[in-house]
Design an enzyme around this catalytic site. Sequence first.
Site, PDB file in Angstrom:
ATOM      1  N   GLY A 238     -20.541 -10.345  -8.416  1.00 33.46           N
ATOM      2  CA  GLY A 238     -20.953 -11.601  -7.311  1.00 33.46           C
ATOM      3  C   GLY A 238     -19.767 -12.580  -7.344  1.00 33.46           C
ATOM      4  O   GLY A 238     -19.762 -13.191  -6.552  1.00 33.46           O
ATOM      5  N   GLY A 279     -17.355  -5.831  -8.078  1.00 33.67           N
ATOM      6  CA  GLY A 279     -17.035  -5.000  -7.022  1.00 33.67           C
ATOM      7  C   GLY A 279     -15.967  -5.616  -6.386  1.00 33.67           C
ATOM      8  O   GLY A 279     -14.837  -5.251  -6.427  1.00 33.67           O
ATOM      9  N   ARG A 280     -16.309  -6.479  -5.448  1.00 33.01           N
ATOM     10  CA  ARG A 280     -15.479  -7.250  -4.513  1.00 33.01           C
ATOM     11  C   ARG A 280     -14.344  -7.825  -5.379  1.00 33.01           C
ATOM     12  O   ARG A 280     -13.077  -7.845  -4.680  1.00 33.01           O
ATOM     13  CB  ARG A 280     -16.205  -8.375  -3.846  1.00 33.01           C
ATOM     14  CG  ARG A 280     -15.312  -9.074  -2.673  1.00 33.01           C
ATOM     15  CD  ARG A 280     -16.243 -10.310  -2.170  1.00 33.01           C
ATOM     16  NE  ARG A 280     -17.545  -9.936  -2.035  1.00 33.01           N
ATOM     17  CZ  ARG A 280     -18.270  -9.861  -0.921  1.00 33.01           C
ATOM     18  NH1 ARG A 280     -17.528  -9.674   0.144  1.00 33.01           N
ATOM     19  NH2 ARG A 280     -19.519  -9.711  -0.785  1.00 33.01           N
ATOM     20  N   CYS A 347     -18.884  -0.253  22.285  1.00 29.86           N
ATOM     21  CA  CYS A 347     -19.752  -0.858  23.310  1.00 29.86           C
ATOM     22  C   CYS A 347     -20.571  -1.801  22.889  1.00 29.86           C
ATOM     23  O   CYS A 347     -21.807  -1.809  23.114  1.00 29.86           O
ATOM     24  CB  CYS A 347     -20.328   0.220  24.038  1.00 29.86           C
ATOM     25  SG  CYS A 347     -19.103   1.555  24.293  1.00 29.86           S
ATOM     26  N   GLU A 348     -20.277  -3.046  22.055  1.00 30.71           N
ATOM     27  CA  GLU A 348     -21.084  -3.936  21.841  1.00 30.71           C
ATOM     28  C   GLU A 348     -20.319  -5.139  21.613  1.00 30.71           C
ATOM     29  O   GLU A 348     -19.159  -5.021  20.868  1.00 30.71           O
ATOM     30  CB  GLU A 348     -22.206  -3.806  21.096  1.00 30.71           C
ATOM     31  CG  GLU A 348     -21.889  -3.568  19.533  1.00 30.71           C
ATOM     32  CD  GLU A 348     -23.181  -3.306  18.568  1.00 30.71           C
ATOM     33  OE1 GLU A 348     -23.529  -4.454  18.321  1.00 30.71           O
ATOM     34  OE2 GLU A 348     -23.651  -2.183  18.556  1.00 30.71           O
TER      35      GLU A 348
HETATM   36  N1  LLP Z   1     -24.222  -5.359  -9.051  1.00 30.39           N
HETATM   37  C1  LLP Z   1     -25.381  -5.418  -8.049  1.00 30.39           C
HETATM   38  C2  LLP Z   1     -26.800  -5.070  -8.966  1.00 30.39           C
HETATM   39  C3  LLP Z   1     -25.248  -5.654  -6.779  1.00 30.39           C
HETATM   40  O1  LLP Z   1     -26.258  -5.475  -6.107  1.00 30.39           O
HETATM   41  C4  LLP Z   1     -23.897  -5.988  -6.442  1.00 30.39           C
HETATM   42  C5  LLP Z   1     -23.627  -6.058  -4.959  1.00 30.39           C
HETATM   43  C6  LLP Z   1     -22.895  -5.934  -7.355  1.00 30.39           C
HETATM   44  C7  LLP Z   1     -23.113  -5.670  -8.511  1.00 30.39           C
HETATM   45  C8  LLP Z   1     -21.322  -6.006  -6.785  1.00 30.39           C
HETATM   46  O2  LLP Z   1     -21.363  -7.253  -6.276  1.00 30.39           O
HETATM   47  P1  LLP Z   1     -19.977  -7.926  -6.109  1.00 30.39           P
HETATM   48  O3  LLP Z   1     -19.116  -8.033  -7.329  1.00 30.39           O
HETATM   49  O4  LLP Z   1     -18.936  -7.136  -5.218  1.00 30.39           O
HETATM   50  O5  LLP Z   1     -19.910  -8.998  -5.152  1.00 30.39           O
HETATM   51  N2  LLP Z   1     -21.635  -5.711   1.926  1.00 30.39           N
HETATM   52  C9  LLP Z   1     -21.522  -7.143   1.367  1.00 30.39           C
HETATM   53  C10 LLP Z   1     -21.721  -7.301  -0.196  1.00 30.39           C
HETATM   54  C11 LLP Z   1     -22.981  -6.780  -0.589  1.00 30.39           C
HETATM   55  C12 LLP Z   1     -23.359  -6.652  -2.010  1.00 30.39           C
HETATM   56  C13 LLP Z   1     -24.347  -6.102  -2.669  1.00 30.39           C
HETATM   57  N3  LLP Z   1     -24.558  -5.752  -4.083  1.00 30.39           N
HETATM   58  C14 LLP Z   1     -20.173  -7.622   2.125  1.00 30.39           C
HETATM   59  O6  LLP Z   1     -19.577  -6.928   2.458  1.00 30.39           O
HETATM   60  O7  LLP Z   1     -20.162  -8.951   1.950  1.00 30.39           O
END
Ligand code: LLP
Length: 423
Positions: A238, A279-280, A347-348
């Site tokens: 997160g 992740g991000r 097309c949107e």
């Molecule tokens: N752990 C769990 C249980 C999660 O649901 C997620 C992300 C992560 C870890 C990793 O989170 P991060 O460190 O990446 O913030 N598609 C969206 C983001 C969706 C995140 C979903 N869950 C976007 O492009 O902003």
Amino acid sequence: MHHFDYRNGLLHAEGVELGAIARAVGTPVYVYSSATLERHYRVFKEAVGEKSHVFYAVKANGNLGVLMTLAKLGAGADTVSEGEIRKALAAGIPAGRIVFSGVGKSAEELAFAVEAGIYQVNVESEGELEVLSNIAEQRGRRQAIVLRVNPEIGAGGHAKITTGGAANKFGVSWSEAERLYIRAANMPGVAIKGLAVHIGSQIFDFSALETAFRRMRGMIEKLAAQGLPASRLDLGGGVGVPYEIGYPFSYGTDSLQAYGRMVREVTAGLDVELGFEPGRLIAGNAGLLLTRVLYLNERADRTFLVVDAAMNDLVRPAMYEAHHEIWPVTRKPDAPIRAYDVVGPICESSDTFAVERELPELKPGDLIAIMTAGAYGASMSSTYNQRLLVPEVLVKDQDFAVTRPRQTFEELLGTDRAPGWLA
Ligand code: LLP
């Protein structure tokens, strides 16, 4: 901090000129930097303590080259489907470093995870607990689990990526957590090890995280007082990354150290192994989407810059109103600045990457880079409008490899089957 920079006026990924990648692979194409991935992983790991487990959230970017790069550094994987578990294993991440999260794991997926011998299942409901315990028991196994608790504290860069609020579907409810923990402790097929929490994504407000983490600590202490000591606490992912230049957050070692300090303070004296699921933070600014200008559509009040990438390749602007910086691949310091609506061919109207974005004057054929697209870019891409899935390239120093070739029309068309009555 990333490794995309201008050299002699041309944008490079590490030592590779982006124009060379466009010539070799065509556009649109995702380009990832190994050095950036490696740096982010190392800096995060250092901030949270070398003894902590870092499970990279595969959903952010599940490209094999990306996963192999992280696997080599010793990263674990946070997965949310059988496909992600398989991908992590294929990349060389051992089962003993894989966690499996998600609100809707099917029985088949749980069986696969148990048989693979993964490190931990993050259980999110009572129903899942029962199914998993039965599956493991039938196989003579006892699966290590943690209980994902909804702390009733949400946070995140957008309502659609907030997960910790009471109204969000994630985790078992706060009021039920204790009862379920005790129940799990008495089930034959699971070994309950502790708790997990993840309150949202793209978070800069560490105080929301801190509040949630403190609640988790409270719960662990309460359980320990009843003779149920936890040995693991998974604090999720997160942590946000800056998408806009000048974003009021200095993303670097400092902020991550602040995050690490906060975690240490909150967990001081707790005898648990910490886990994290970034992740991000790892992949976000380790990638860009390279695209070519097709047309300039001049209107009285605006100019549309039509590029060959579209919302099916990068859906974040359409889905979350997300901002991504756009850099010209050839720097032209003397070029006049123009405001463009940067749009794709789909097309949107939501197929728009930027509105009234000021850029040095561009013409058809020019290349531009949509920045900070390494996380939730290719992993959320689709074939909408029957467009081919976008290729991915991994750069390492002066070298690059196509780690996913562009889909072919044979592959695209070959996935459908004609119904018997029409064949
Ligand atoms: N752990 C769990 C249980 C999660 O649901 C997620 C992300 C992560 C870890 C990793 O989170 P991060 O460190 O990446 O913030 N598609 C969206 C983001 C969706 C995140 C979903 N869950 C976007 O492009 O902003």
